[in-house]
Scaffold this motif. Structure first.
Motif, PDB file in Angstrom:
ATOM      1  N   LEU A  30       0.806  -1.224   0.000  1.00  0.00           N
ATOM      2  CA  LEU A  30       0.000   0.000   0.000  1.00  0.00           C
ATOM      3  C   LEU A  30       0.838   1.273   0.000  1.00  0.00           C
ATOM      4  O   LEU A  30       0.308   2.357  -0.245  1.00  0.00           O
ATOM      5  CB  LEU A  30      -0.933   0.011   1.222  1.00  0.00           C
ATOM      6  N   GLY A  31       2.128   1.140   0.298  1.00  0.00           N
ATOM      7  CA  GLY A  31       2.977   2.322   0.356  1.00  0.00           C
ATOM      8  C   GLY A  31       2.952   3.029   1.691  1.00  0.00           C
ATOM      9  O   GLY A  31       3.710   3.973   1.916  1.00  0.00           O
ATOM     10  N   ARG A  32       2.104   2.592   2.606  1.00  0.00           N
ATOM     11  CA  ARG A  32       2.004   3.194   3.941  1.00  0.00           C
ATOM     12  C   ARG A  32       1.263   2.221   4.849  1.00  0.00           C
ATOM     13  O   ARG A  32       0.673   1.237   4.386  1.00  0.00           O
ATOM     14  CB  ARG A  32       1.232   4.522   3.888  1.00  0.00           C
ATOM     15  N   LEU A  33       1.310   2.519   6.135  1.00  0.00           N
ATOM     16  CA  LEU A  33       0.559   1.720   7.093  1.00  0.00           C
ATOM     17  C   LEU A  33      -0.809   2.356   7.321  1.00  0.00           C
ATOM     18  O   LEU A  33      -0.962   3.572   7.188  1.00  0.00           O
ATOM     19  CB  LEU A  33       1.310   1.617   8.417  1.00  0.00           C
ATOM     20  N   PRO A  34      -1.823   1.571   7.671  1.00  0.00           N
ATOM     21  CA  PRO A  34      -3.157   2.142   7.913  1.00  0.00           C
ATOM     22  C   PRO A  34      -3.182   2.984   9.187  1.00  0.00           C
ATOM     23  O   PRO A  34      -2.267   2.913  10.016  1.00  0.00           O
ATOM     24  CB  PRO A  34      -4.046   0.895   8.050  1.00  0.00           C
ATOM     25  N   ARG A  35      -4.236   3.764   9.339  1.00  0.00           N
ATOM     26  CA  ARG A  35      -4.353   4.628  10.515  1.00  0.00           C
ATOM     27  C   ARG A  35      -4.577   3.815  11.781  1.00  0.00           C
ATOM     28  O   ARG A  35      -4.068   4.148  12.846  1.00  0.00           O
ATOM     29  CB  ARG A  35      -5.513   5.619  10.328  1.00  0.00           C
ATOM     30  N   ALA A  36      -5.342   2.734  11.663  1.00  0.00           N
ATOM     31  CA  ALA A  36      -5.662   1.909  12.834  1.00  0.00           C
ATOM     32  C   ALA A  36      -5.603   0.437  12.458  1.00  0.00           C
ATOM     33  O   ALA A  36      -6.043   0.052  11.372  1.00  0.00           O
ATOM     34  CB  ALA A  36      -7.044   2.257  13.376  1.00  0.00           C
ATOM     35  N   VAL A  37      -5.063  -0.370  13.357  1.00  0.00           N
ATOM     36  CA  VAL A  37      -5.022  -1.827  13.183  1.00  0.00           C
ATOM     37  C   VAL A  37      -5.919  -2.438  14.242  1.00  0.00           C
ATOM     38  O   VAL A  37      -5.785  -2.146  15.438  1.00  0.00           O
ATOM     39  CB  VAL A  37      -3.582  -2.364  13.322  1.00  0.00           C
ATOM     40  N   ILE A  38      -6.834  -3.292  13.796  1.00  0.00           N
ATOM     41  CA  ILE A  38      -7.775  -3.943  14.705  1.00  0.00           C
ATOM     42  C   ILE A  38      -7.505  -5.446  14.668  1.00  0.00           C
ATOM     43  O   ILE A  38      -7.523  -6.056  13.590  1.00  0.00           O
ATOM     44  CB  ILE A  38      -9.244  -3.657  14.311  1.00  0.00           C
ATOM     45  N   ALA A  39      -7.226  -6.028  15.838  1.00  0.00           N
ATOM     46  CA  ALA A  39      -6.862  -7.443  15.879  1.00  0.00           C
ATOM     47  C   ALA A  39      -7.335  -8.065  17.190  1.00  0.00           C
ATOM     48  O   ALA A  39      -7.661  -7.358  18.153  1.00  0.00           O
ATOM     49  CB  ALA A  39      -5.353  -7.611  15.726  1.00  0.00           C
ATOM     50  N   ASP A  40      -7.355  -9.401  17.228  1.00  0.00           N
ATOM     51  CA  ASP A  40      -7.787 -10.095  18.440  1.00  0.00           C
ATOM     52  C   ASP A  40      -6.620 -10.272  19.405  1.00  0.00           C
ATOM     53  O   ASP A  40      -5.506  -9.813  19.168  1.00  0.00           O
ATOM     54  CB  ASP A  40      -8.451 -11.434  18.092  1.00  0.00           C
ATOM     55  N   ALA A  41      -6.878 -11.001  20.493  1.00  0.00           N
ATOM     56  CA  ALA A  41      -5.893 -11.120  21.567  1.00  0.00           C
ATOM     57  C   ALA A  41      -4.654 -11.903  21.157  1.00  0.00           C
ATOM     58  O   ALA A  41      -3.624 -11.819  21.841  1.00  0.00           O
ATOM     59  CB  ALA A  41      -6.545 -11.787  22.792  1.00  0.00           C
ATOM     60  N   GLY A  42      -4.726 -12.646  20.068  1.00  0.00           N
ATOM     61  CA  GLY A  42      -3.565 -13.394  19.605  1.00  0.00           C
ATOM     62  C   GLY A  42      -2.405 -12.507  19.202  1.00  0.00           C
ATOM     63  O   GLY A  42      -1.266 -12.979  19.089  1.00  0.00           O
ATOM     64  N   TYR A  43      -2.670 -11.224  18.985  1.00  0.00           N
ATOM     65  CA  TYR A  43      -1.624 -10.276  18.569  1.00  0.00           C
ATOM     66  C   TYR A  43      -1.201  -9.337  19.697  1.00  0.00           C
ATOM     67  O   TYR A  43      -0.344  -8.481  19.496  1.00  0.00           O
ATOM     68  CB  TYR A  43      -2.121  -9.436  17.390  1.00  0.00           C
ATOM     69  N   GLY A  44      -1.827  -9.484  20.875  1.00  0.00           N
ATOM     70  CA  GLY A  44      -1.631  -8.511  21.948  1.00  0.00           C
ATOM     71  C   GLY A  44      -0.392  -8.741  22.793  1.00  0.00           C
ATOM     72  O   GLY A  44      -0.504  -8.952  24.006  1.00  0.00           O
ATOM     73  N   SER A  45       0.785  -8.680  22.198  1.00  0.00           N
ATOM     74  CA  SER A  45       2.039  -8.814  22.944  1.00  0.00           C
ATOM     75  C   SER A  45       2.669  -7.445  23.144  1.00  0.00           C
ATOM     76  O   SER A  45       2.382  -6.493  22.407  1.00  0.00           O
ATOM     77  CB  SER A  45       3.019  -9.723  22.193  1.00  0.00           C
ATOM     78  N   GLU A  46       3.549  -7.350  24.126  1.00  0.00           N
ATOM     79  CA  GLU A  46       4.240  -6.082  24.386  1.00  0.00           C
ATOM     80  C   GLU A  46       5.021  -5.636  23.156  1.00  0.00           C
ATOM     81  O   GLU A  46       5.035  -4.449  22.810  1.00  0.00           O
ATOM     82  CB  GLU A  46       5.184  -6.244  25.582  1.00  0.00           C
ATOM     83  N   GLU A  47       5.661  -6.577  22.491  1.00  0.00           N
ATOM     84  CA  GLU A  47       6.461  -6.253  21.311  1.00  0.00           C
ATOM     85  C   GLU A  47       5.596  -5.642  20.211  1.00  0.00           C
ATOM     86  O   GLU A  47       5.985  -4.656  19.572  1.00  0.00           O
ATOM     87  CB  GLU A  47       7.151  -7.516  20.800  1.00  0.00           C
ATOM     88  N   ASN A  48       4.400  -6.203  19.990  1.00  0.00           N
ATOM     89  CA  ASN A  48       3.522  -5.681  18.944  1.00  0.00           C
ATOM     90  C   ASN A  48       2.970  -4.302  19.297  1.00  0.00           C
ATOM     91  O   ASN A  48       2.856  -3.419  18.435  1.00  0.00           O
ATOM     92  CB  ASN A  48       2.376  -6.660  18.685  1.00  0.00           C
ATOM     93  N   TYR A  49       2.615  -4.119  20.581  1.00  0.00           N
ATOM     94  CA  TYR A  49       2.147  -2.795  21.008  1.00  0.00           C
ATOM     95  C   TYR A  49       3.244  -1.739  20.798  1.00  0.00           C
ATOM     96  O   TYR A  49       2.971  -0.628  20.341  1.00  0.00           O
ATOM     97  CB  TYR A  49       1.738  -2.827  22.483  1.00  0.00           C
ATOM     98  N   ALA A  50       4.477  -2.106  21.140  1.00  0.00           N
ATOM     99  CA  ALA A  50       5.595  -1.167  20.978  1.00  0.00           C
ATOM    100  C   ALA A  50       5.812  -0.837  19.498  1.00  0.00           C
ATOM    101  O   ALA A  50       6.061   0.329  19.142  1.00  0.00           O
ATOM    102  CB  ALA A  50       6.867  -1.764  21.581  1.00  0.00           C
TER     103      ALA A  50
END
Length: 519
Positions: free
Chosen positions: A318-338
């Motif tokens: 896309l050439g850029r990242l989206p404004r907001a990423v919506i995901a379930d708890a499987g992605y909720g790690s400290e590393e991903n939040y950072a």
């Protein structure tokens, strides 16, 4: 009595388009591919040789085939000969299955992503998508590989370690029998060559050649002859095989011999309910309005470590990242939040305990540090019994990806006689907790976003976004197993599937718009 019927008379009109309804899906596919710039396909055709079939024709045929649940190149070639919409798209040309398969799995490897991006731009221009909200999720799809030709990383390491012991023992035996080897090897005897340090195949080859040169001088030395034969026939080939397996494994725990890129994973389709592992790939997609905005393929069975490489693929597409990423708890790690915070992307991402925190049992669990009070000014925690836990030390944990988690250790001064101790901890002595303050900060931010009106709306919408797309791909269109093998070719399959899905979704939306206008 009967309508006149004859098969021997020429009928007009002969244009196949007359037999295709005005709003037929095949017209949507045809219009979308016709809008593509011909130069997109230049990379697939370096020139030379006889004239090729037009890439737009082949692209239309394959996309339309995927919308019709036809994935086999032989079945697509058959449809081009017999099916009117296919015949119309192909302009009555008849590419064979080899041409179709070569086009979709080889020629388009450097082009398909550009085609996908161009079609996305068409959809954005016509207001089907906006690239603002990005709903991400993953699903596992079985690889085209034998389910029982597996290689496990732990088994390879175990067998290789045993082999190392045998090699060391073999050279120790030779040294015990051949004392004179020390002088011939200029002070470095065979036991030193094969001592505790791990021996790789290159070193073992050198050592074997050294023994073979000794054997030429002493052809009647039976122990030496036996050792060389064992090295050549057994130990060296096995060591080479184990090294190849470890190179193929990388940081994975398994792979399939028939498709080395596939990893054994647990699938949702577990009909025997025995947790059977099958070779497969983790397919990550991001959607908006149930259109696929980006896709990526991963060898990891869990979603947590897939988010960052997937979003880098999104940036590439896309050439850029989206404004907001919506995901379930499987992605909720400290590393991903950072990562999302550093990229200035709004993280509408649940963490593992988000829903548990709302339960009565969680709120009454005095052992949970989330139910304690933290004083940032003096850096202390206060438990429900009023005990203060003071900071003792800080430790660091470096993840496989290189991300560093800073953990702070706190301990109470005395838990003796505390009436709540049995409910607080089973450990003897004073209570000690280890916590990442960054993780708690990210969870607090995520909780605030998810409880806001916009965050709650997006979280609810997520359940009908990528999940619905996976349902369309796997159930409605019956794609549960890849046809091709290897990461590169399987990624192309996902690209074709995504293109077909987006045009199907466009056709469905167009039909809804027309129905709304008529009403």
């Amino acid at each position: 009595m009967y309508i006149q019927y004859t098969m021997d008379q020429l009928c007009l009109p002969m244009d196949l388009e007359e037999d295709i309804p005005e709003n037929h899906l095949v017209r949507v596919v045809n219009a979308a591919v016709n809008r593509l710039d011909d130069t997109i396909f230049d990379a697939a055709y370096p020139g030379g040789g006889r004239d090729s079939y037009h890439p737009k024709m082949l692209t239309k045929v394959i996309i339309y085939a995927y919308t019709q649940r036809i994935y086999s190149s032989r079945q697509i070639a058959k449809a081009v000969r017999e099916n009117i919409p296919f015949m119309w798209l192909a302009g009555r040309q008849r590419p064979d299955f080899r041409t179709l398969n070569r086009f979709r799995s080889q020629r388009m490897k450097d082009v398909l992503e550009m085609v996908f991006t161009a079609v996305l731009q068409f959809l954005a221009d016509e207001k089907y998508i906006s690239f603002e909200h990005y709903f991400v999720d993953g699903t596992k799809i079985e690889a085209n590989a034998n389910r029982y030709t597996f290689v496990w990383g732990k088994a390879v390491s175990k067998h290789k370690a045993k082999l190392q012991e045998k090699v060391h023992a073999l050279f120790a035996d030779i040294e015990a029998v051949e004392k004179q080897e020390e002088q011939e090897h200029r002070g470095q005897d065979l036991s030193e060559l094969g001592e505790s340090a791990e021996i790789d195949s290159e070193k073992l080859e050198q050592m074997t050649q050294s023994l073979e040169s000794q054997l030429l001088k002493k052809p009647k030395n039976k122990p030496l002859k036996k050792a060389v034969r064992r090295l050549r026939k057994d130990l060296f080939p096995r060591l080479l095989k184990y090294e190849q397996y470890q190179n193929l494994l990388g940081d994975r725990n398994s792979f399939s011999k028939t498709d080395p890129d596939a990893t054994f994973m647990r699938m949702k389709e577990d009909h025997m309910r025995n947790g059977q592992l099958k070779p497969g790939y983790n397919v990550q997609i991001g959607t908006e309005n149930q259109f696929i905005l980006a896709y990526s393929l991963h060898q990891r069975p869990t979603d947590t470590r897939c988010l960052q490489p997937h979003l880098e693929k999104v940036r590439q597409i896309l050439g850029r990242l989206p404004r907001a990423v919506i995901a379930d708890a499987g992605y909720g790690s400290e590393e991903n939040y950072a990562y999302l915070e550093n990229e200035h992307v709004k993280a509408v991402v649940k963490y593992g305990s988000y829903h548990k925190e709302k339960s009565k049992a969680w709120k009454e669990n005095i052992g949970k540090i989330e139910n304690w009070t933290y004083d940032e000014a003096v850096d202390t925690w206060t438990c429900p019994a009023g005990q203060t836990l003071h900071f003792r030390k800080e430790s660091k944990e470096t993840l496989e990806s290189g991300y560093e988690i800073r953990k702070r250790h706190y301990r109470s001064q005395s838990c003796v006689g505390c009436p709540l101790k049995e409910r607080c901890t089973k450990a003897e002595g004073n209570r000690e907790v280890v916590v990442s303050l960054e993780r708690l900060r990210y969870q607090k931010q995520a909780r605030a976003i998810l409880q806001s009106e916009e965050g709650f709306t997006l979280a609810v919408r997520r359940m009908t976004e990528p999940e619905s797309v996976f349902g369309q791909l796997k159930n409605n269109r019956g794609f549960r197993r890849f046809l091709l093998r290897g990461m590169e070719k399987v990624t192309l399959e996902v690209g074709w599937l995504s293109l077909a899905h987006n045009l199907l979704k466009q056709a469905a939306n167009d039909q809804k718009r027309r129905a709304a206008i008529l009403q």
